[in-house]
Design a protein around this motif. Structure first.
Motif, PDB file in Angstrom:
ATOM      1  N   ALA A  65       0.861  -1.181   0.000  1.00 40.20           N
ATOM      2  CA  ALA A  65       0.000   0.000   0.000  1.00 40.20           C
ATOM      3  C   ALA A  65       0.898   1.232   0.000  1.00 40.20           C
ATOM      4  CB  ALA A  65      -0.902   0.000   1.237  1.00 40.20           C
ATOM      5  N   PRO A  66       0.454   2.311  -0.631  1.00 39.61           N
ATOM      6  CA  PRO A  66       1.285   3.523  -0.648  1.00 39.61           C
ATOM      7  C   PRO A  66       1.319   4.184   0.727  1.00 39.61           C
ATOM      8  CG  PRO A  66      -0.838   3.951  -1.680  1.00 39.61           C
ATOM      9  CD  PRO A  66      -0.795   2.484  -1.375  1.00 39.61           C
ATOM     10  N   VAL A  67       2.419   4.850   0.992  1.00 33.81           N
ATOM     11  CA  VAL A  67       2.578   5.630   2.226  1.00 33.81           C
ATOM     12  C   VAL A  67       2.627   7.084   1.782  1.00 33.81           C
ATOM     13  CG1 VAL A  67       4.012   6.048   4.248  1.00 33.81           C
ATOM     14  CG2 VAL A  67       3.900   3.739   3.256  1.00 33.81           C
ATOM     15  N   LYS A  68       1.586   7.822   2.091  1.00 33.98           N
ATOM     16  CA  LYS A  68       1.434   9.170   1.557  1.00 33.98           C
ATOM     17  C   LYS A  68       2.044  10.243   2.458  1.00 33.98           C
ATOM     18  CE  LYS A  68      -2.744   7.813  -0.852  1.00 33.98           C
ATOM     19  NZ  LYS A  68      -4.201   7.944  -0.938  1.00 33.98           N
ATOM     20  N   GLU A  69       2.451  11.326   1.803  1.00 33.69           N
ATOM     21  CA  GLU A  69       2.944  12.494   2.526  1.00 33.69           C
ATOM     22  C   GLU A  69       1.889  12.937   3.545  1.00 33.69           C
ATOM     23  OE1 GLU A  69       3.611  17.180   1.553  1.00 33.69           O
ATOM     24  OE2 GLU A  69       4.219  15.754   0.004  1.00 33.69           O
ATOM     25  N   GLY A  70       2.339  13.240   4.757  1.00 27.89           N
ATOM     26  CA  GLY A  70       1.434  13.659   5.824  1.00 27.89           C
ATOM     27  C   GLY A  70       0.941  12.512   6.680  1.00 27.89           C
ATOM     28  N   HIS A  71       1.089  11.285   6.181  1.00 25.84           N
ATOM     29  CA  HIS A  71       0.710  10.120   6.974  1.00 25.84           C
ATOM     30  C   HIS A  71       1.882   9.742   7.887  1.00 25.84           C
ATOM     31  CE1 HIS A  71      -2.592   8.600   3.989  1.00 25.84           C
ATOM     32  NE2 HIS A  71      -2.710   9.894   4.265  1.00 25.84           N
ATOM     33  N   SER A  72       1.677   8.722   8.702  1.00 18.95           N
ATOM     34  CA  SER A  72       2.787   8.198   9.501  1.00 18.95           C
ATOM     35  C   SER A  72       3.131   6.810   8.999  1.00 18.95           C
ATOM     36  CB  SER A  72       2.418   8.139  10.986  1.00 18.95           C
ATOM     37  OG  SER A  72       1.445   7.132  11.215  1.00 18.95           O
ATOM     38  N   ILE A  73       4.333   6.398   9.330  1.00 21.58           N
ATOM     39  CA  ILE A  73       4.779   5.039   9.045  1.00 21.58           C
ATOM     40  C   ILE A  73       5.273   4.462  10.355  1.00 21.58           C
ATOM     41  CG2 ILE A  73       7.074   5.816   8.295  1.00 21.58           C
ATOM     42  CD1 ILE A  73       5.226   2.837   6.816  1.00 21.58           C
ATOM     43  N   CYS A  74       4.733   3.314  10.743  1.00 22.55           N
ATOM     44  CA  CYS A  74       5.132   2.636  11.976  1.00 22.55           C
ATOM     45  C   CYS A  74       5.740   1.294  11.599  1.00 22.55           C
ATOM     46  CB  CYS A  74       3.923   2.435  12.896  1.00 22.55           C
ATOM     47  SG  CYS A  74       4.345   1.591  14.439  1.00 22.55           S
ATOM     48  N   VAL A  75       6.995   1.097  11.949  1.00 23.27           N
ATOM     49  CA  VAL A  75       7.718  -0.127  11.619  1.00 23.27           C
ATOM     50  C   VAL A  75       7.939  -0.913  12.907  1.00 23.27           C
ATOM     51  CG1 VAL A  75       9.800  -1.081  10.559  1.00 23.27           C
ATOM     52  CG2 VAL A  75       8.835   1.060   9.692  1.00 23.27           C
ATOM     53  N   GLU A  76       7.493  -2.174  12.894  1.00 18.76           N
ATOM     54  CA  GLU A  76       7.624  -3.063  14.051  1.00 18.76           C
ATOM     55  C   GLU A  76       8.469  -4.262  13.641  1.00 18.76           C
ATOM     56  OE1 GLU A  76       3.686  -4.287  15.175  1.00 18.76           O
ATOM     57  OE2 GLU A  76       2.896  -2.259  14.937  1.00 18.76           O
ATOM     58  N   ALA A  77       9.352  -4.710  14.537  1.00 18.78           N
ATOM     59  CA  ALA A  77      10.217  -5.848  14.222  1.00 18.78           C
ATOM     60  C   ALA A  77      10.469  -6.684  15.471  1.00 18.78           C
ATOM     61  CB  ALA A  77      11.551  -5.354  13.658  1.00 18.78           C
ATOM     62  N   PHE A  78      10.633  -8.000  15.257  1.00 15.72           N
ATOM     63  CA  PHE A  78      11.043  -8.887  16.340  1.00 15.72           C
ATOM     64  C   PHE A  78      11.740 -10.114  15.765  1.00 15.72           C
ATOM     65  CE2 PHE A  78       6.694 -10.124  15.361  1.00 15.72           C
ATOM     66  CZ  PHE A  78       6.736 -11.518  15.326  1.00 15.72           C
ATOM     67  N   VAL A  79      12.606 -10.715  16.560  1.00 18.03           N
ATOM     68  CA  VAL A  79      13.339 -11.908  16.143  1.00 18.03           C
ATOM     69  C   VAL A  79      12.401 -13.103  16.200  1.00 18.03           C
ATOM     70  CG1 VAL A  79      15.282 -13.446  16.669  1.00 18.03           C
ATOM     71  CG2 VAL A  79      15.552 -10.965  16.899  1.00 18.03           C
ATOM     72  N   THR A  80      12.347 -13.846  15.085  1.00 19.80           N
ATOM     73  CA  THR A  80      11.447 -14.997  14.992  1.00 19.80           C
ATOM     74  C   THR A  80      12.159 -16.333  15.132  1.00 19.80           C
ATOM     75  OG1 THR A  80      11.725 -15.079  12.601  1.00 19.80           O
ATOM     76  CG2 THR A  80       9.871 -13.784  13.451  1.00 19.80           C
ATOM     77  N   TRP A  81      13.471 -16.337  14.823  1.00 21.61           N
ATOM     78  CA  TRP A  81      14.207 -17.605  14.757  1.00 21.61           C
ATOM     79  C   TRP A  81      15.691 -17.307  14.775  1.00 21.61           C
ATOM     80  CZ3 TRP A  81      17.186 -19.974  10.687  1.00 21.61           C
ATOM     81  CH2 TRP A  81      17.321 -21.363  10.774  1.00 21.61           C
ATOM     82  N   THR A  82      16.463 -18.214  15.309  1.00 17.48           N
ATOM     83  CA  THR A  82      17.921 -18.039  15.280  1.00 17.48           C
ATOM     84  C   THR A  82      18.580 -19.323  14.821  1.00 17.48           C
ATOM     85  OG1 THR A  82      18.236 -18.735  17.571  1.00 17.48           O
ATOM     86  CG2 THR A  82      17.890 -16.374  17.186  1.00 17.48           C
ATOM     87  N   HIS A  83      19.760 -19.154  14.287  1.00 14.88           N
ATOM     88  CA  HIS A  83      20.660 -20.265  13.996  1.00 14.88           C
ATOM     89  C   HIS A  83      21.855 -20.013  14.905  1.00 14.88           C
ATOM     90  CE1 HIS A  83      23.129 -22.966  11.352  1.00 14.88           C
ATOM     91  NE2 HIS A  83      22.001 -23.650  11.487  1.00 14.88           N
TER      92      HIS A  83
END
Length: 172
Positions: A65-83
């Motif tokens: 989906a497009p992220v438009k000027e004036g909107h916010s962007i929220c980025v979430e991350a977490f570790v799912t697996w390790t080697h």
């Protein structure tokens, strides 16, 4: 090394999308979003390993989906697996129209990070404990994604060998 819950590595960053962040269509540059993704994913990986990390790979990044000027962007991350020394990090980016409250997932991605020691060498990381159903699903399928990454990396090495450092039109 004691395993850690996926939730222990959660990292979240919300940013306002301003005019310098956008292209001629008034939407966030893809590279800018990818920089946000790499930044938050690295924080998540470092939080899990409690060591410096380097990006080893980024799986396909699909702009949903497009992220438009004036909107916010929220980025979430977490570790799912390790080697042994590597960590897979799941990232979800959500855009929000700050005036209407409408939200949509604009991107998902998986990145792989390697923890490094004080000499810049790979170093072991703790395992993960998936707790929620979503975490369990991501964890369960992680070995398959890791195998796909391994195959893709081998193909990338082959292309690098075939094409080398010269431009194709400079070859005889």
């Amino acid at each position: 090394m004691e395993k850690k819950a996926c939730s222990n590595s959660l990292a979240v960053k919300t940013s306002h999308v301003l005019p310098p962040d956008t292209n001629s269509f008034g939407t966030l540059f893809g590279g800018k979003l990818m920089a946000h993704i790499d930044d938050v994913a690295a924080i998540s990986a470092s939080r899990h390993a409690r060591k410096p990390v380097v990006t080893a790979s980024t799986d396909s990044v699909d702009f949903l989906a497009p992220v438009k000027e004036g909107h916010s962007i929220c980025v979430e991350a977490f570790v799912t697996w390790t080697h042994h020394t590597s960590m897979e990090v799941f990232v979800k980016a959500v855009t929000e129209d700050l005036l209407t409250g409408e939200r949509s997932v604009c991107t998902t991605a998986f990145l792989t990070f390697v923890a490094i020691d004080e000499n810049g060498k790979p170093t072991p990381v703790p395992g993960v404990i998936p707790e929620s159903e979503h975490e369990k699903k991501l964890h369960h399928l992680a070995a398959d994604r890791a195998e796909q990454r391994k195959q893709r990396r081998e193909q990338s090495k082959e292309f690098a060998h075939i094409f080398g450092t010269d431009y194709p039109w400079n070859r005889g």
